[in-house]
Design an enzyme around this catalytic site. Structure first.
Site, PDB file in Angstrom:
ATOM      1  N   HIS A 131      -0.017  16.663  20.723  1.00  0.00           N
ATOM      2  CA  HIS A 131      -0.584  16.532  22.062  1.00  0.00           C
ATOM      3  C   HIS A 131      -0.183  15.148  22.586  1.00  0.00           C
ATOM      4  O   HIS A 131      -1.028  14.305  22.876  1.00  0.00           O
ATOM      5  CB  HIS A 131      -2.100  16.749  22.031  1.00  0.00           C
ATOM      6  CG  HIS A 131      -2.712  17.122  23.358  1.00  0.00           C
ATOM      7  ND1 HIS A 131      -3.470  18.253  23.551  1.00  0.00           N
ATOM      8  CD2 HIS A 131      -2.676  16.512  24.568  1.00  0.00           C
ATOM      9  CE1 HIS A 131      -3.887  18.315  24.821  1.00  0.00           C
ATOM     10  NE2 HIS A 131      -3.416  17.250  25.458  1.00  0.00           N
TER      11      HIS A 131
ATOM     12  N   TYR B 166      -5.011  24.914  35.524  1.00  0.00           N
ATOM     13  CA  TYR B 166      -5.929  24.118  36.348  1.00  0.00           C
ATOM     14  C   TYR B 166      -5.924  24.553  37.799  1.00  0.00           C
ATOM     15  O   TYR B 166      -6.971  24.702  38.415  1.00  0.00           O
ATOM     16  CB  TYR B 166      -5.620  22.617  36.207  1.00  0.00           C
ATOM     17  CG  TYR B 166      -6.018  22.124  34.836  1.00  0.00           C
ATOM     18  CD1 TYR B 166      -7.302  21.688  34.575  1.00  0.00           C
ATOM     19  CD2 TYR B 166      -5.119  22.180  33.763  1.00  0.00           C
ATOM     20  CE1 TYR B 166      -7.700  21.296  33.307  1.00  0.00           C
ATOM     21  CE2 TYR B 166      -5.502  21.784  32.483  1.00  0.00           C
ATOM     22  CZ  TYR B 166      -6.790  21.352  32.270  1.00  0.00           C
ATOM     23  OH  TYR B 166      -7.185  20.977  31.008  1.00  0.00           O
TER      24      TYR B 166
ATOM     25  N   GLU C 156      -6.747  25.858  27.763  1.00  0.00           N
ATOM     26  CA  GLU C 156      -7.411  24.820  28.565  1.00  0.00           C
ATOM     27  C   GLU C 156      -7.703  25.380  29.952  1.00  0.00           C
ATOM     28  O   GLU C 156      -6.846  26.007  30.565  1.00  0.00           O
ATOM     29  CB  GLU C 156      -6.533  23.570  28.777  1.00  0.00           C
ATOM     30  CG  GLU C 156      -6.380  22.690  27.579  1.00  0.00           C
ATOM     31  CD  GLU C 156      -5.539  21.441  27.871  1.00  0.00           C
ATOM     32  OE1 GLU C 156      -5.485  20.998  29.040  1.00  0.00           O
ATOM     33  OE2 GLU C 156      -4.926  20.936  26.923  1.00  0.00           O
TER      34      GLU C 156
ATOM     35  N   GLU D  77      -8.755  10.041  30.054  1.00  0.00           N
ATOM     36  CA  GLU D  77      -7.895  10.972  30.785  1.00  0.00           C
ATOM     37  C   GLU D  77      -6.536  10.323  31.098  1.00  0.00           C
ATOM     38  O   GLU D  77      -6.180  10.081  32.242  1.00  0.00           O
ATOM     39  CB  GLU D  77      -8.618  11.456  32.045  1.00  0.00           C
ATOM     40  CG  GLU D  77      -7.832  12.364  32.977  1.00  0.00           C
ATOM     41  CD  GLU D  77      -7.218  13.610  32.344  1.00  0.00           C
ATOM     42  OE1 GLU D  77      -7.808  14.174  31.413  1.00  0.00           O
ATOM     43  OE2 GLU D  77      -6.120  13.987  32.791  1.00  0.00           O
ATOM     44  N   TRP D  78      -5.783   9.999  30.057  1.00  0.00           N
ATOM     45  CA  TRP D  78      -4.392   9.544  30.198  1.00  0.00           C
ATOM     46  C   TRP D  78      -4.261   8.446  31.264  1.00  0.00           C
ATOM     47  O   TRP D  78      -5.015   7.484  31.211  1.00  0.00           O
ATOM     48  CB  TRP D  78      -3.477  10.756  30.460  1.00  0.00           C
ATOM     49  CG  TRP D  78      -3.642  11.855  29.440  1.00  0.00           C
ATOM     50  CD1 TRP D  78      -4.126  13.113  29.662  1.00  0.00           C
ATOM     51  CD2 TRP D  78      -3.360  11.796  28.016  1.00  0.00           C
ATOM     52  NE1 TRP D  78      -4.145  13.826  28.482  1.00  0.00           N
ATOM     53  CE2 TRP D  78      -3.686  13.057  27.475  1.00  0.00           C
ATOM     54  CE3 TRP D  78      -2.863  10.809  27.158  1.00  0.00           C
ATOM     55  CZ2 TRP D  78      -3.529  13.358  26.111  1.00  0.00           C
ATOM     56  CZ3 TRP D  78      -2.701  11.110  25.802  1.00  0.00           C
ATOM     57  CH2 TRP D  78      -3.030  12.364  25.301  1.00  0.00           C
TER      58      TRP D  78
ATOM     59  N   ASN E 284      -2.577  26.961  29.567  1.00  0.00           N
ATOM     60  CA  ASN E 284      -3.421  25.930  30.179  1.00  0.00           C
ATOM     61  C   ASN E 284      -3.293  26.080  31.692  1.00  0.00           C
ATOM     62  O   ASN E 284      -2.185  26.012  32.231  1.00  0.00           O
ATOM     63  CB  ASN E 284      -2.948  24.522  29.800  1.00  0.00           C
ATOM     64  CG  ASN E 284      -3.121  24.218  28.317  1.00  0.00           C
ATOM     65  OD1 ASN E 284      -3.579  25.052  27.543  1.00  0.00           O
ATOM     66  ND2 ASN E 284      -2.756  23.011  27.932  1.00  0.00           N
TER      67      ASN E 284
ATOM     68  N   ASN F 286       1.484  20.868  22.817  1.00  0.00           N
ATOM     69  CA  ASN F 286       0.691  20.995  24.034  1.00  0.00           C
ATOM     70  C   ASN F 286       1.546  20.651  25.239  1.00  0.00           C
ATOM     71  O   ASN F 286       2.114  19.547  25.319  1.00  0.00           O
ATOM     72  CB  ASN F 286      -0.502  20.042  24.015  1.00  0.00           C
ATOM     73  CG  ASN F 286      -1.311  20.151  25.321  1.00  0.00           C
ATOM     74  OD1 ASN F 286      -1.963  21.177  25.544  1.00  0.00           O
ATOM     75  ND2 ASN F 286      -1.234  19.148  26.185  1.00  0.00           N
ATOM     76  N   GLU F 287       1.648  21.564  26.179  1.00  0.00           N
ATOM     77  CA  GLU F 287       2.271  21.317  27.483  1.00  0.00           C
ATOM     78  C   GLU F 287       3.573  20.537  27.395  1.00  0.00           C
ATOM     79  O   GLU F 287       3.683  19.430  27.951  1.00  0.00           O
ATOM     80  CB  GLU F 287       1.286  20.593  28.414  1.00  0.00           C
ATOM     81  CG  GLU F 287       0.033  21.396  28.694  1.00  0.00           C
ATOM     82  CD  GLU F 287      -0.833  20.803  29.806  1.00  0.00           C
ATOM     83  OE1 GLU F 287      -0.600  19.649  30.207  1.00  0.00           O
ATOM     84  OE2 GLU F 287      -1.734  21.510  30.273  1.00  0.00           O
TER      85      GLU F 287
ATOM     86  N   TRP G 104     -11.647  22.955  28.834  1.00  0.00           N
ATOM     87  CA  TRP G 104     -11.284  21.551  28.755  1.00  0.00           C
ATOM     88  C   TRP G 104     -12.348  20.800  29.531  1.00  0.00           C
ATOM     89  O   TRP G 104     -12.390  20.940  30.737  1.00  0.00           O
ATOM     90  CB  TRP G 104      -9.885  21.265  29.346  1.00  0.00           C
ATOM     91  CG  TRP G 104      -9.577  19.815  29.143  1.00  0.00           C
ATOM     92  CD1 TRP G 104      -9.869  18.766  29.985  1.00  0.00           C
ATOM     93  CD2 TRP G 104      -8.954  19.227  27.976  1.00  0.00           C
ATOM     94  NE1 TRP G 104      -9.500  17.574  29.422  1.00  0.00           N
ATOM     95  CE2 TRP G 104      -8.936  17.837  28.202  1.00  0.00           C
ATOM     96  CE3 TRP G 104      -8.443  19.744  26.782  1.00  0.00           C
ATOM     97  CZ2 TRP G 104      -8.390  16.944  27.250  1.00  0.00           C
ATOM     98  CZ3 TRP G 104      -7.910  18.867  25.855  1.00  0.00           C
ATOM     99  CH2 TRP G 104      -7.886  17.487  26.104  1.00  0.00           C
TER     100      TRP G 104
ATOM    101  N   ARG H 115     -10.641  23.681  19.594  1.00  0.00           N
ATOM    102  CA  ARG H 115      -9.237  23.276  19.636  1.00  0.00           C
ATOM    103  C   ARG H 115      -9.163  21.750  19.705  1.00  0.00           C
ATOM    104  O   ARG H 115      -9.633  21.155  20.680  1.00  0.00           O
ATOM    105  CB  ARG H 115      -8.529  23.890  20.843  1.00  0.00           C
ATOM    106  CG  ARG H 115      -7.118  23.381  21.024  1.00  0.00           C
ATOM    107  CD  ARG H 115      -6.374  24.041  22.187  1.00  0.00           C
ATOM    108  NE  ARG H 115      -5.074  23.404  22.312  1.00  0.00           N
ATOM    109  CZ  ARG H 115      -4.619  22.776  23.391  1.00  0.00           C
ATOM    110  NH1 ARG H 115      -5.364  22.726  24.496  1.00  0.00           N
ATOM    111  NH2 ARG H 115      -3.450  22.197  23.401  1.00  0.00           N
TER     112      ARG H 115
END
Ligand code: GBH
Length: 462
Positions: A124, A292, A352, A406-407, A290, A168-169, A399, A80
């Site tokens: 994304h 976490y 993810e 990372e953003w 996704n 995405n999200e 992921w 992905r």
């Protein structure tokens, strides 16, 4: 924990890894790519923890062949990735830039050549800056622009992409990007960010029909979810839990699955026009999940602007991001989705799941990350348990393949199965890479060793 045998997964279960364009590609000015809101944001002072940008990231744009080889070594059946809209349309509108699409064409063919299904996410979070200048997702036109872009990509990559993911999200892009300003474009609209939710969903719905006209491959969306762990059992605590569910877990899923927006969030629905909800509820083939961690919730203090209070969950191991490790939360989430949406719920793929740790190569150059193995093992067991509970889960993507950008945390959080030295771009598979390969290989060999009934009867009893 990690020595316990792992459960078997159903035949045909999709094993994959995930990434996103701005987090890995670099090459931001190569082949005519235009600026995105993340280029702008990362280049503003004080937005990113370590002051870094995605200008180079993992240089995947130039090293994709090596990265596909890493995936082939992992044995995964799917990858992905996301497509950078500003590579396809540098200003967000108009004719496609051939050189930008050429890159994804090469990537897709390399994946297919390695026996890996390409799974493409269209958005994304890297909106072309020119569209942001025209109002971004606050502007209804962006939904139309998104469907045009989806059409251009699908015209080129069509059925070679085996699963299309529109957004995405969208929750995270609304809340962190437009509510609190932690992500690009850095707007701080709090609850006035609702138009960003609606216009993303409208863009999704329009893109679904654009894709249907170009491809027979299945179409999905990837949502973020965080199941509620109530920290209290009063009526007020339960109401707070329901409010958090409505905001994070149902705001996007309810309208996607034909229920309209959840009530009681206090959003100004003036942007919702007649017919929008029907477009948004266009059938999808797969729901991308996704996950976490869960969120601890209790009733807010008197006078709080929020209808809930978020409470840190105690008693769990934590990742380098300080997120609690709660595999059971994934099983709870999957059964909650099934119980909440019933026959409206399409098959689920975990698009993810993963964790950040401070992974450092040892003197021998090996990267030991036993916590990541424990995290992945626990969450895979939770998925298997949810399948036993009757939830239709057909795939799981880690992921991430690579440590990446990372953003807002820059290079300070490492999520990869493969360690990346950001000075040299040297890739080093971590111990978790070997562990995950063993899971994938075992699943594949369990399938191919399944004897046909006739052959089975000829076999000597063991
Ligand atoms: C995803 O977002 C993104 O799609 C991906 O690009 C990103 O790299 C990856 O995850 C890792 O971050 O502190 O307990 O409140 C994840 C969105 C939002 C998930 C914040 C965890 C906070 C947990 N995340 N959430 S907590």
């Amino acid at each position: 924990m990690t020595t316990d045998p792992m459960p078997e997964f159903p035949a045909g279960f999709r094993w994959g890894v995930s990434t996103a364009a701005y987090q890995i590609e670099g090459a931001v000015e190569v082949d005519g790519r235009g600026p995105s809101i993340w280029d702008t944001f990362a280049h503003c002072p004080d937005r990113i923890a370590d002051g870094s940008t995605g200008d180079v990231a993992c240089d995947h744009y130039h090293r994709y062949a090596e990265d596909v080889a890493l995936m082939a070594g992992l044995g995964v059946s799917a990858y992905r990735f996301s497509i950078a809209w500003p590579r396809v349309q540098p200003a967000g509108t108009g004719a496609p830039l051939a050189a930008g699409l050429d890159f994804y064409d090469r990537l897709v063919d390399a994946l297919l050549g390695a026996g890996i299904d390409p799974v493409a996410t269209l958005f994304h979070w890297d909106l072309p800056q020119a569209l942001e200048d025209a109002g971004g997702w606050l502007n209804r036109d962006t939904a139309t622009r998104f469907a045009e872009y989806a059409d251009l990509v699908a015209a080129r990559l069509g059925d070679r992409v085996k699963l299309w993911i529109t957004l995405n999200e969208p929750f995270v892009h609304m809340s962190l990007g437009h509510g609190t300003g932690v992500h690009a474009p850095g707007r701080m609209l709090l609850f006035n960010a609702f138009p960003v939710a609606h216009h993303q969903l409208l863009g999704h719905g329009l893109a679904v029909s654009a894709l249907r006209a170009r491809t027979t491959s299945p179409v999905a969306i990837a949502n973020s979810y965080s199941p509620v762990q109530l920290q209290g059992d009063t009526e007020a605590d339960r109401a707070a839990g329901a409010a958090y569910d409505a905001l994070h877990n149902r705001l996007f899923t309810d309208p996607l699955l034909g229920r309209g927006y959840p009530a009681g969030l206090g959003f100004d629905a003036a942007v919702v026009r007649d017919g929008d909800l029907d477009l948004i509820a266009a059938p999808i083939d797969v729901l991308g999940v996704n996950y976490y961690n869960p969120t601890g919730i209790r009733a807010p203090e008197e006078g709080s602007p929020l209808p809930f209070e978020i409470v840190p969950l105690e008693g769990y191991p934590r990742t380098a991001f300080d997120w609690p490790v709660v595999p059971q939360g994934l099983r709870d989430l999957l059964t909650w989705l099934r119980d909440s949406y019933r026959e409206a719920l399409p098959p689920i793929q975990i698009t993810e799941n993963g964790c950040a740790y401070d992974d450092v190569p040892d003197a021998a150059g090996r990267v030991h990350d036993p916590e990541r193995i424990a995290y992945l093992a626990g969450h895979l067991r939770a998925v298997r348990a949810a399948i036993d509970d009757g939830v239709d889960v057909t795939g799981y993507f880690v992921w991430s393949l690579l440590d990446n950008w990372e953003w807002a945390e820059g290079f300070t959080k490492r999520f990869g199965l493969v360690h990346v030295d950001f000075d040299t771009q040297v890739r080093t598979p971590k111990i978790s890479y070997a562990w995950f390969r063993d899971q994938v290989v075992r699943a594949a060999s369990a399938r191919s060793e399944l004897p046909s009934p006739a052959v089975a009867s000829e076999r000597p009893a063991l």
